[in-house]
Design a protein around this motif. Sequence first.
Motif, PDB file in Angstrom:
ATOM      1  N   UNK A   3       0.808  -1.210   0.000  1.00  0.00           N
ATOM      2  CA  UNK A   3       0.000   0.000   0.000  1.00  0.00           C
ATOM      3  C   UNK A   3       0.846   1.267   0.000  1.00  0.00           C
ATOM      4  N   UNK A   4       2.137   1.147   0.332  1.00  0.00           N
ATOM      5  CA  UNK A   4       2.991   2.334   0.303  1.00  0.00           C
ATOM      6  C   UNK A   4       4.178   2.081  -0.641  1.00  0.00           C
ATOM      7  N   UNK A   5       4.718   3.167  -1.155  1.00  0.00           N
ATOM      8  CA  UNK A   5       5.730   3.098  -2.202  1.00  0.00           C
ATOM      9  C   UNK A   5       6.995   2.377  -1.773  1.00  0.00           C
ATOM     10  N   UNK A   6       7.438   2.535  -0.542  1.00  0.00           N
ATOM     11  CA  UNK A   6       8.703   1.891  -0.141  1.00  0.00           C
ATOM     12  C   UNK A   6       8.636   0.377  -0.286  1.00  0.00           C
ATOM     13  N   UNK A   7       7.433  -0.182  -0.300  1.00  0.00           N
ATOM     14  CA  UNK A   7       7.272  -1.628  -0.432  1.00  0.00           C
ATOM     15  C   UNK A   7       7.439  -2.114  -1.873  1.00  0.00           C
ATOM     16  N   UNK A   8       7.374  -1.218  -2.852  1.00  0.00           N
ATOM     17  CA  UNK A   8       7.460  -1.631  -4.255  1.00  0.00           C
ATOM     18  C   UNK A   8       8.564  -0.937  -5.047  1.00  0.00           C
ATOM     19  N   UNK A   9       9.168   0.088  -4.495  1.00  0.00           N
ATOM     20  CA  UNK A   9      10.182   0.863  -5.220  1.00  0.00           C
ATOM     21  C   UNK A   9      11.474   0.069  -5.380  1.00  0.00           C
ATOM     22  N   UNK A  10      12.289   0.490  -6.323  1.00  0.00           N
ATOM     23  CA  UNK A  10      13.641  -0.032  -6.454  1.00  0.00           C
ATOM     24  C   UNK A  10      14.531   0.862  -5.607  1.00  0.00           C
ATOM     25  N   UNK A  11      15.241   0.257  -4.668  1.00  0.00           N
ATOM     26  CA  UNK A  11      16.059   1.066  -3.768  1.00  0.00           C
ATOM     27  C   UNK A  11      17.514   1.142  -4.216  1.00  0.00           C
ATOM     28  N   UNK A  81       8.056  11.552  -5.114  1.00  0.00           N
ATOM     29  CA  UNK A  81       7.090  11.155  -4.095  1.00  0.00           C
ATOM     30  C   UNK A  81       7.872  10.748  -2.859  1.00  0.00           C
ATOM     31  N   UNK A  82       7.159  10.623  -1.759  1.00  0.00           N
ATOM     32  CA  UNK A  82       7.787  10.190  -0.516  1.00  0.00           C
ATOM     33  C   UNK A  82       7.648   8.681  -0.384  1.00  0.00           C
ATOM     34  N   UNK A  83       8.587   8.072   0.304  1.00  0.00           N
ATOM     35  CA  UNK A  83       8.584   6.614   0.445  1.00  0.00           C
ATOM     36  C   UNK A  83       7.396   6.094   1.242  1.00  0.00           C
ATOM     37  N   UNK A  84       6.716   6.978   1.982  1.00  0.00           N
ATOM     38  CA  UNK A  84       5.539   6.532   2.731  1.00  0.00           C
ATOM     39  C   UNK A  84       4.221   6.957   2.063  1.00  0.00           C
ATOM     40  N   UNK A  85       4.295   7.479   0.833  1.00  0.00           N
ATOM     41  CA  UNK A  85       3.076   7.803   0.084  1.00  0.00           C
ATOM     42  C   UNK A  85       2.357   6.521  -0.302  1.00  0.00           C
ATOM     43  N   UNK A  86       1.035   6.607  -0.410  1.00  0.00           N
ATOM     44  CA  UNK A  86       0.290   5.420  -0.809  1.00  0.00           C
ATOM     45  C   UNK A  86       0.342   5.250  -2.327  1.00  0.00           C
ATOM     46  N   UNK A 105      11.859   9.845  -2.316  1.00  0.00           N
ATOM     47  CA  UNK A 105      12.686  10.432  -1.266  1.00  0.00           C
ATOM     48  C   UNK A 105      12.063  10.142   0.097  1.00  0.00           C
ATOM     49  N   UNK A 106      12.899  10.248   1.134  1.00  0.00           N
ATOM     50  CA  UNK A 106      12.351  10.131   2.488  1.00  0.00           C
ATOM     51  C   UNK A 106      11.871  11.518   2.917  1.00  0.00           C
ATOM     52  N   UNK A 107      11.377  11.649   4.126  1.00  0.00           N
ATOM     53  CA  UNK A 107      10.819  12.925   4.577  1.00  0.00           C
ATOM     54  C   UNK A 107      11.886  14.011   4.761  1.00  0.00           C
ATOM     55  N   UNK A 108      13.175  13.626   4.718  1.00  0.00           N
ATOM     56  CA  UNK A 108      14.261  14.605   4.732  1.00  0.00           C
ATOM     57  C   UNK A 108      14.703  14.954   3.307  1.00  0.00           C
ATOM     58  N   UNK A 109      13.951  14.454   2.346  1.00  0.00           N
ATOM     59  CA  UNK A 109      14.201  14.646   0.905  1.00  0.00           C
ATOM     60  C   UNK A 109      15.529  14.058   0.441  1.00  0.00           C
ATOM     61  N   UNK A 110      15.920  12.959   1.086  1.00  0.00           N
ATOM     62  CA  UNK A 110      17.089  12.202   0.674  1.00  0.00           C
ATOM     63  C   UNK A 110      16.631  11.103  -0.277  1.00  0.00           C
ATOM     64  N   UNK A 111      17.334  10.941  -1.398  1.00  0.00           N
ATOM     65  CA  UNK A 111      17.006   9.910  -2.380  1.00  0.00           C
ATOM     66  C   UNK A 111      17.053   8.528  -1.741  1.00  0.00           C
ATOM     67  N   UNK A 112      15.962   7.785  -1.879  1.00  0.00           N
ATOM     68  CA  UNK A 112      15.928   6.428  -1.340  1.00  0.00           C
ATOM     69  C   UNK A 112      15.511   5.397  -2.385  1.00  0.00           C
ATOM     70  N   UNK A 113      15.042   5.862  -3.557  1.00  0.00           N
ATOM     71  CA  UNK A 113      14.635   4.904  -4.572  1.00  0.00           C
ATOM     72  C   UNK A 113      14.026   5.553  -5.790  1.00  0.00           C
ATOM     73  N   UNK A 114      13.498   4.702  -6.641  1.00  0.00           N
ATOM     74  CA  UNK A 114      12.775   5.131  -7.829  1.00  0.00           C
ATOM     75  C   UNK A 114      11.642   4.134  -8.020  1.00  0.00           C
ATOM     76  N   UNK A 115      10.514   4.624  -8.486  1.00  0.00           N
ATOM     77  CA  UNK A 115       9.379   3.739  -8.723  1.00  0.00           C
ATOM     78  C   UNK A 115       8.896   3.956 -10.149  1.00  0.00           C
ATOM     79  N   UNK A 116       8.628   2.866 -10.834  1.00  0.00           N
ATOM     80  CA  UNK A 116       8.142   2.903 -12.204  1.00  0.00           C
ATOM     81  C   UNK A 116       6.720   2.368 -12.240  1.00  0.00           C
TER      82      UNK A 116
END
Length: 143
Positions: A3-11, A81-86, A105-116
């Motif tokens: 349900x949130x992006x961090x679960x499906x993004x490429x890190x 988008x943020x890593x905790x966005x739905x 990005x995380x909430x500090x706007x640090x790159x954490x991944x990309x989602x396609x």
Amino acid sequence: MARIIREVMSSDVEVINPNDTLRDAAEKMRSLNVGPLPVCDGQRILGMITDRDIVVRAIALGRDPNTTQVADAMSSGIEYCFDDDDVDSVLRNMKVKQIRRMIVVDRNKKLVGIVALGDLSGEVSEQKVGETLEGISEPSSPI
């Protein structure tokens, strides 16, 4: 289902420096078999460069890829988008902005991944993915 992006993004995201040449970017894209690369100056995201940017913003204008810097052809002001966005809200943004990939990005706007879009296809209904792809594929105006 995620349900949130961090679960499906490429890190595992490769980046390029804005001072590197377009040839460096093209070689990195070739070796990684990717079309887009985030442009970063350390941890700060400055933009994105794609294989299309290299062709349309440089090669087509006669610029030398061996000397032209990434900063001269990249897209700045990129969508993220943020890593905790739905997942649903990210899909909506992709449709509205007509983009297939989004920096995460995380909430500090640090790159954490990309989602396609492809990363999201197994997470929502086929109808939602189809509607998003249809919106992304709308023709844009010529330059």
